[in-house]
Motif scaffolding. Structure first.
Motif, PDB file in Angstrom:
ATOM      1  N   ALA A  90       0.944  -1.008   0.264  1.00 60.38           N
ATOM      2  CA  ALA A  90       0.265  -0.068  -0.280  1.00 60.38           C
ATOM      3  C   ALA A  90       0.860   1.595   0.250  1.00 60.38           C
ATOM      4  CB  ALA A  90      -0.972  -0.599   1.287  1.00 60.38           C
ATOM      5  N   ASN A  91       0.645   1.933  -0.757  1.00 60.45           N
ATOM      6  CA  ASN A  91       0.782   3.837  -1.256  1.00 60.45           C
ATOM      7  C   ASN A  91       1.588   4.162   0.045  1.00 60.45           C
ATOM      8  OD1 ASN A  91       2.893   4.490  -3.355  1.00 60.45           O
ATOM      9  ND2 ASN A  91       1.239   5.218  -4.391  1.00 60.45           N
ATOM     10  N   GLU A  92       0.660   3.889   0.994  1.00 61.20           N
ATOM     11  CA  GLU A  92       0.384   4.888   2.756  1.00 61.20           C
ATOM     12  C   GLU A  92       1.706   4.238   3.506  1.00 61.20           C
ATOM     13  OE1 GLU A  92      -3.519   2.606   4.593  1.00 61.20           O
ATOM     14  OE2 GLU A  92      -3.921   3.771   3.274  1.00 61.20           O
ATOM     15  N   GLN A  93       1.530   3.304   2.896  1.00 65.87           N
ATOM     16  CA  GLN A  93       2.666   2.544   3.444  1.00 65.87           C
ATOM     17  C   GLN A  93       4.308   3.132   3.564  1.00 65.87           C
ATOM     18  OE1 GLN A  93       1.690  -1.459   3.433  1.00 65.87           O
ATOM     19  NE2 GLN A  93       1.766  -1.918   4.917  1.00 65.87           N
ATOM     20  N   SER A 106      12.069   6.158  -3.717  1.00 63.55           N
ATOM     21  CA  SER A 106      11.115   6.605  -4.421  1.00 63.55           C
ATOM     22  C   SER A 106      11.546   5.473  -6.035  1.00 63.55           C
ATOM     23  CB  SER A 106      10.224   7.663  -4.649  1.00 63.55           C
ATOM     24  OG  SER A 106      11.351   8.260  -5.571  1.00 63.55           O
ATOM     25  N   ASP A 107      12.651   5.664  -5.486  1.00 66.68           N
ATOM     26  CA  ASP A 107      13.663   5.091  -6.689  1.00 66.68           C
ATOM     27  C   ASP A 107      13.226   3.994  -7.203  1.00 66.68           C
ATOM     28  OD1 ASP A 107      14.569   7.321  -7.546  1.00 66.68           O
ATOM     29  OD2 ASP A 107      16.514   7.384  -7.083  1.00 66.68           O
ATOM     30  N   TYR A 135      -1.753   4.739  -9.027  1.00 69.01           N
ATOM     31  CA  TYR A 135      -2.721   4.968  -7.437  1.00 69.01           C
ATOM     32  C   TYR A 135      -2.396   4.442  -5.802  1.00 69.01           C
ATOM     33  CZ  TYR A 135      -5.634   4.602 -12.201  1.00 69.01           C
ATOM     34  OH  TYR A 135      -5.617   4.054 -13.527  1.00 69.01           O
ATOM     35  N   ASN A 136      -3.216   3.460  -5.100  1.00 60.99           N
ATOM     36  CA  ASN A 136      -3.056   3.410  -4.397  1.00 60.99           C
ATOM     37  C   ASN A 136      -1.987   2.485  -3.748  1.00 60.99           C
ATOM     38  OD1 ASN A 136      -4.581   1.842  -5.085  1.00 60.99           O
ATOM     39  ND2 ASN A 136      -5.996   2.731  -3.326  1.00 60.99           N
ATOM     40  N   MET A 137      -0.827   1.867  -4.905  1.00 59.43           N
ATOM     41  CA  MET A 137      -0.241   0.828  -4.427  1.00 59.43           C
ATOM     42  C   MET A 137       1.191   1.102  -5.072  1.00 59.43           C
ATOM     43  SD  MET A 137      -1.461  -1.444  -3.508  1.00 59.43           S
ATOM     44  CE  MET A 137      -3.407  -2.873  -3.714  1.00 59.43           C
ATOM     45  N   ALA A 138       2.089   0.227  -4.363  1.00 55.89           N
ATOM     46  CA  ALA A 138       3.423   0.291  -4.841  1.00 55.89           C
ATOM     47  C   ALA A 138       4.416  -0.685  -5.022  1.00 55.89           C
ATOM     48  CB  ALA A 138       4.408   1.479  -3.599  1.00 55.89           C
TER      49      ALA A 138
END
Lengths: 190, 277
Positions: free
Chosen positions: B151-154, B172-173, B179-182
């Protein structure tokens, strides 16, 4: 009633409250005490050694599988839940936060209640969330003794108030009276 | 002394789970098992643990749910930043002397720590010659780990952990946001071998230069801890590195003498060579 252990939970303002209680206990005090204090996961255990220096009884960070010994205070490490096992040893876990907290007071209280049943004293101190309320209720359901710091005398009154609302509390005491209660409970066990 | 009824029920339930499905929680710390079973009991509408036992035996899907309840899936990237700092300082120089590096990450759960180690090794120029075996008994967690989607929020928390751990790049590299996923970078995945392995019931997995098993042993009783520590000792090369969780130790294994303490606080050990050092 012969009590065999004490569990304490504290959050905001708890370091001062814990120091006040523990440093007032005499060297012959033999009931083991397990404590959860909410802290940032990045906190080191320096404050534990400070409380130890000020106290007549031993104060230490809880180690996993450590046996609860008489006259020793065990404090949950930051970022780990602390639980009591049936053989009266301590367990640590990284389970999800309970009430947004790890360590959580409810986790300690509920596991200790399963082990010590009516021979347990639970104490909820200052704090600004409701952790500990369900745990204290569980201690009462098992026949144990429920003690809460008088909300007006707590640095943060929300947590004691939540505990009082959750169960029939036996004692509501100002901070300085809590150690005296422990000492009189201890004398009954001798 | 009469035993507590719930305690008897829990033993019988764990026995049922083991005999029927082969998953062995009988030597886990009981307070933790009890807590998770009571949570499930409150959710599933049954009255007693005994009723759950019957359901476990007759309902495979319910057993699968219980298995997820009992497995440890709490993890994060660069959990305990100081540990990764210590790896960079004390362990990387040792690994750099090897022409290839084999690492076993036991109990990898959903993979966050495996990716953390892959990032660290890439930054230290070691990843290309590394094979990392990341194992768990929880197939669902392992599938998630292999996918490497979080989850992107993590990511905010993970980025802060990474920076505290001595990371030098832009975190972030290492992932692509969608969307809301990494989604973790493919270059981090290529040398990780995800495999099913159960520390309780399976034997030596491979001979490796380093084992990482953090915050798994705290869930085991001392006998099981000792058994798993022997498995680790037998899997490490001489001079191999053992990394435990910050509250774990070798004290129940009787094996402390076979290791040198590289970092007392971060619980990093080096297996001695036959002659001593």
């Amino acid at each position: 009633m012969i009590y065999r252990a004490i569990v304490i939970g504290a959050s905001a303002g708890g370091l001062h409250a814990i120091k006040t209680i523990v440093s007032a206990l005499p060297s012959g005090f033999r009931l083991p005490i397990a404590i959860v204090q909410h802290l940032s996961p990045l906190t080191d255990n320096y404050w534990i050694s400070m409380v130890d220096k000020l106290s007549a009884i031993a104060v230490k960070e809880a180690d996993e599988k450590e046996k609860l010994e008489a006259g020793t205070v065990y404090i949950a490490p930051a970022n780990y839940h602390l639980l009591v096992e049936r053989d009266e040893t301590l367990s640590l876990s990284i389970d999800p936060k309970v009430n947004y907290a790890r360590p959580a007071i409810d986790t300690l209280f509920e596991s200790a209640a399963d082990v010590f049943r009516q021979q347990l004293v639970g104490v909820v101190l200052t704090g600004s969330n409701s952790d500990g309320a369900l745990g204290l209720r569980r201690i009462k359901e098992c026949g144990g003794l429920a003690v809460v710091q008088e909300p007006g005398t707590a640095e943060a009154g929300y947590m004691p108030e939540a505990a009082i609302a959750a169960t029939q509390v036996d004692y509501i005491l100002p901070l300085e009276k809590i150690a005296s209660l422990f000492i009189s409970i201890h004398q009954q066990t001798l | 002394m009469t035993k507590d009824t719930t305690e008897i029920e829990i033993h019988l339930l764990l026995e049922a789970l083991y005999r029927k499905y082969g998953y062995d929680f009988r030597q886990y710390s009981e307070a933790h098992i009890r807590r998770r079973l009571m949570n499930r009991l409150a959710l599933c509408g049954l009255q007693t643990i005994s009723e759950m036992q019957s359901r476990v035996l007759h309902d495979r899907e319910f057993a699968a749910v219980l298995l997820q309840d009992l497995s440890i899936t709490v993890t994060e990237m660069f959990r305990d930043a100081e540990f990764y700092r210590a790896i960079r300082q004390s362990v990387v120089p040792i690994l750099k002397t090897y022409s290839f590096v084999k690492i076993w990450h036991a109990g990898c759960s959903t993979g966050q720590e495996a990716y953390s180690m892959a990032i660290l090794l890439q930054e230290e120029g070691l990843y290309e010659r590394t094979t990392m075996y990341a194992t768990d008994f929880n197939q669902r967690a392992l599938d998630q780990a292999r996918e490497g989607i979080y989850a992107n929020e993590q990511m905010k928390e993970y980025t802060a952990n990474y920076q505290r751990s001595g990371g030098r790049e832009a975190f972030s590299d290492y992932y692509t946001s969608n969307y809301n996923m990494a989604i973790m970078e493919a270059s981090l995945k290529k040398n990780i071998v995800w495999a099913h392995h159960n520390l309780v019931t399976d034997s030596v997995f491979a001979e490796v230069h380093m084992i990482m098993c953090r915050n798994v042993l705290i869930y085991f009783n001392s006998d099981l801890q000792s058994k798993v520590q022997h498995l680790f000792r037998d899997s490490l090369t001489h001079g191999g590195i053992l990394c435990l969780g910050s509250k774990e130790s070798l004290r129940f294994s009787g094996l402390a003498e076979e290791y040198i303490e590289l970092d007392k606080v971060q619980k990093i050990f080096k297996k001695k060579y036959p002659g001593g050092e």
